[in-house]
Design a protein around this motif. Structure first.
Motif, short mmCIF file in Angstrom:
data_model
loop_
_atom_site.label_atom_id
_atom_site.label_comp_id
_atom_site.label_asym_id
_atom_site.label_seq_id
_atom_site.Cartn_x
_atom_site.Cartn_y
_atom_site.Cartn_z
N ILE A 1 0.84 -1.21 0.00
CA ILE A 1 0.00 0.00 0.00
C ILE A 1 0.87 1.26 0.00
N ARG A 2 1.96 1.24 0.81
CA ARG A 2 2.77 2.45 0.95
C ARG A 2 3.44 2.82 -0.38
N ASP A 3 4.06 1.80 -1.00
CA ASP A 3 4.76 2.07 -2.27
C ASP A 3 3.78 2.49 -3.36
N ILE B 1 1.27 6.74 -6.87
CA ILE B 1 0.04 7.44 -7.30
C ILE B 1 0.19 8.93 -6.98
N LYS B 2 0.75 9.20 -5.80
CA LYS B 2 0.94 10.60 -5.37
C LYS B 2 1.82 11.34 -6.38
N ALA B 3 2.91 10.69 -6.77
CA ALA B 3 3.83 11.35 -7.71
C ALA B 3 3.11 11.65 -9.03
N SER B 4 2.32 10.69 -9.50
CA SER B 4 1.62 10.88 -10.77
C SER B 4 0.55 11.97 -10.67
N ILE C 1 -10.17 -4.56 -4.43
CA ILE C 1 -10.75 -3.26 -4.79
C ILE C 1 -10.52 -2.25 -3.67
N GLN C 2 -10.70 -2.72 -2.42
CA GLN C 2 -10.48 -1.83 -1.26
C GLN C 2 -9.04 -1.35 -1.22
N ASN C 3 -8.10 -2.26 -1.49
CA ASN C 3 -6.67 -1.88 -1.44
C ASN C 3 -6.37 -0.79 -2.47
N LEU C 4 -6.92 -0.98 -3.67
CA LEU C 4 -6.69 0.00 -4.74
C LEU C 4 -7.30 1.35 -4.35
N THR C 5 -8.55 1.29 -3.88
CA THR C 5 -9.25 2.53 -3.50
C THR C 5 -8.52 3.24 -2.39
N LYS C 6 -8.04 2.46 -1.42
CA LYS C 6 -7.34 3.04 -0.26
C LYS C 6 -6.10 3.83 -0.72
N CYS C 7 -5.35 3.25 -1.66
CA CYS C 7 -4.12 3.92 -2.13
C CYS C 7 -4.46 5.28 -2.75
N GLU D 1 -7.22 7.08 -2.18
CA GLU D 1 -7.75 7.97 -1.13
C GLU D 1 -6.62 8.51 -0.23
N ASN D 2 -5.59 7.70 -0.03
CA ASN D 2 -4.44 8.15 0.77
C ASN D 2 -3.81 9.42 0.19
N VAL D 3 -3.98 9.59 -1.12
CA VAL D 3 -3.38 10.75 -1.80
C VAL D 3 -4.31 11.96 -1.72
N GLY D 4 -5.49 11.74 -1.15
CA GLY D 4 -6.46 12.84 -1.03
C GLY D 4 -7.38 12.95 -2.23
#
Ligand SMILES: Nc1ncnc2c1ncn2[C@@H]1O[C@H](COP(=O)(O)OP(=O)(O)OP(=O)(O)O)[C@@H](O)[C@H]1O
Ligand SMILES: [Mg+2]
Length: 413
Positions: free
Chosen positions: A50-52, A57-60, A166-172, A174-177
């Motif tokens: 999740i962290r990586d 995603i954040k960078a993109s 799906i939750q894991n993907l969504t979480k990543c 959402e972590n980026v805001g």
């Protein structure tokens, strides 16, 4: 209908994350910003760290925000991975009052009926796509709203995924805001970007060969009939080169891109290549044809898997338009010829078209999904604005909710 609107989509691939911001300007989509970052924390299209994954995603997203001058608050996100499954199901409703035409509510009801299927409790529905409607026995109706009839049927294609994936993907995301407005199956997005209407009518297989997955979408008579995600892709080709030529991964990847060809007999039998290698020498010379033989073996295997998957779903007579290859691996020279040899269908390489604005990076098969996600989002929003049954999600309530959300999808910075 207002044709304006600004949209964002995120393609979280095994090798790269691509965020695209676009707007609908008259008939065409204009790309306002693109953010591409190397991907981490994903294998075979699914999150394994999740962290990586969040960091990539954040960078993109940040790059896309900078290039478009907007702040991305929500986006549609592509989903793939081996957890994806599909089935076709029919819904039927009665139209109680025969003096009135079929209304959008009737369409919602029939689609709700079609989504009542028995799926394992750990799965959730990603799409319920109407393939066609039947009004009082009249087949192949594309939009029943406004027609008269007493019985409305719908044939649908339903895509499901395992809810934890799906939750894991969504979480990543959402972590980026960034709020996830909706998930879109990646091969359906790629199809949106590269297929012609004529191909969909005559029967075509869209094959997106990415880094970790090969995504398939099969269209018959203009509608999607079968979808699948196979757990193989271009990274497996590179790994074969690592093993076959005993070269480090990056050297193998570079050699594949620079000298790779899917038909070894088309390269000079004596041509030599030099690449970095393990061991004391540090580099080695190999026959280019040897490299191509390694590539051919794996790509042929992937294409055979595609052919078997399609033949399990339909008789190959219905695929007159053949196979359209996209995804980064479709850039391999000669892959269309190899696909024709292996499958016996006509083959071509497809790349995103009809783009305007900041398109330089995107006119490339590797970005078919990224562009298609945005096109799908725009089409879905347009369809729901017209009260037309949406092709993507039949949860009309959620579409209207999302329409309300548009205003806050992107904020000017
Ligand atoms: N010129 C080329 N020849 C052969 N393969 C290439 C070439 N350029 C890129 N590739 C391969 O394309 C793959 C990446 O494709 P793509 O960007 O579509 O994958 P992705 O979307 O990140 O992954 P996935 O969709 O599988 O999750 C890599 O395996 C890369 O080696
Ligand atoms: Mg991809």
């Amino acid at each position: 209908m207002s044709r304006g609107g600004t949209f964002a989509s995120i393609d979280i691939g095994t090798t790269k994350v691509c965020t695209v911001v676009g707007e609908l300007a008259s008939e065409d989509m204009r790309i306002l910003g693109v953010g591409i970052a190397p991907s981490a924390g994903l294998t075979r299209g699914m999150v394994e760290n999740i962290r990586d994954a969040t960091e990539s995603i954040k960078a993109s997203v940040e790059k896309a925000e900078r290039s478009s001058g907007t702040r991305i608050l929500s986006a549609h996100v592509g989903v793939a991975g081996t957890h994806i499954a599909c089935l076709n199901n029919r819904g039927i409703v009665a139209i109680p009052d025969r003096t009135r035409p079929i209304m959008p509510d009737d369409v919602t009801r029939v689609l709700d009926g079609a989504r009542v299927v028995s799926i394992p409790t750990n799965r959730e529905i990603i799409h319920v796509i109407p393939r066609y409607y039947v009004v009082d026995g009249q087949d192949n109706v594309s939009d029943p709203v406004g027609m008269f009839g007493t019985r409305l049927d719908v044939e649908t294609h339903i895509v499901t995924g395992i809810d934890s994936a799906i939750q894991n993907l969504t979480k990543c995301v959402e972590n980026v805001g960034v709020q996830v407005d909706g998930l879109i199956l990646e091969p359906l997005a790629s199809a949106e970007a590269v297929l012609d209407q004529e191909e969909k009518e005559q029967g075509v297989v869209l094959v997106d060969i990415g880094g970790g997955t090969t995504d398939i979408a099969l269209f018959i008579e203009s509608s999607v009939f079968h979808t699948a995600v196979l757990p193989v892709g271009g990274n497996h080709v590179t790994r074969d080169i690592v093993v076959g030529l005993r070269a480090p991964y990056q050297a193998a990847e570079d050699a594949k891109r620079k000298w790779g060809h899917a038909i070894p007999s088309m390269v000079d039998a004596r041509e030599e290549i030099t690449l970095d290698a393990f061991g004391s020498e540090g580099s080695k010379t190999e026959l280019r044809r040897r490299l191509c033989e390694i590539i051919q073996a794996r790509v042929e295997e992937i294409l055979e898997m595609v052919s078997a998957e399609v033949k399990r779903a339909v008789h190959d007579d219905v695929i007159s338009a053949g196979i359209v290859l996209t995804g980064g691996t479709a850039k391999l020279s000669g892959i269309d010829m190899l696909a024709e040899q292996v499958t016996g269908w006509p083959a071509r390489v497809g790349m995103p078209r009809n783009l305007h604005g900041l398109t330089d990076a995107l006119i490339d098969p590797a970005y078919a999904t990224s562009v298609g996600l945005l096109q799908w989002t725009v089409n879905e929003a347009e369809a729901s604005t017209w009260h037309r049954p949406s092709r993507a999600s039949l949860d009309m309530g959620s579409i209207w909710r999302r329409l309300g959300n548009w205003a806050r999808v992107l904020l000017p910075e």
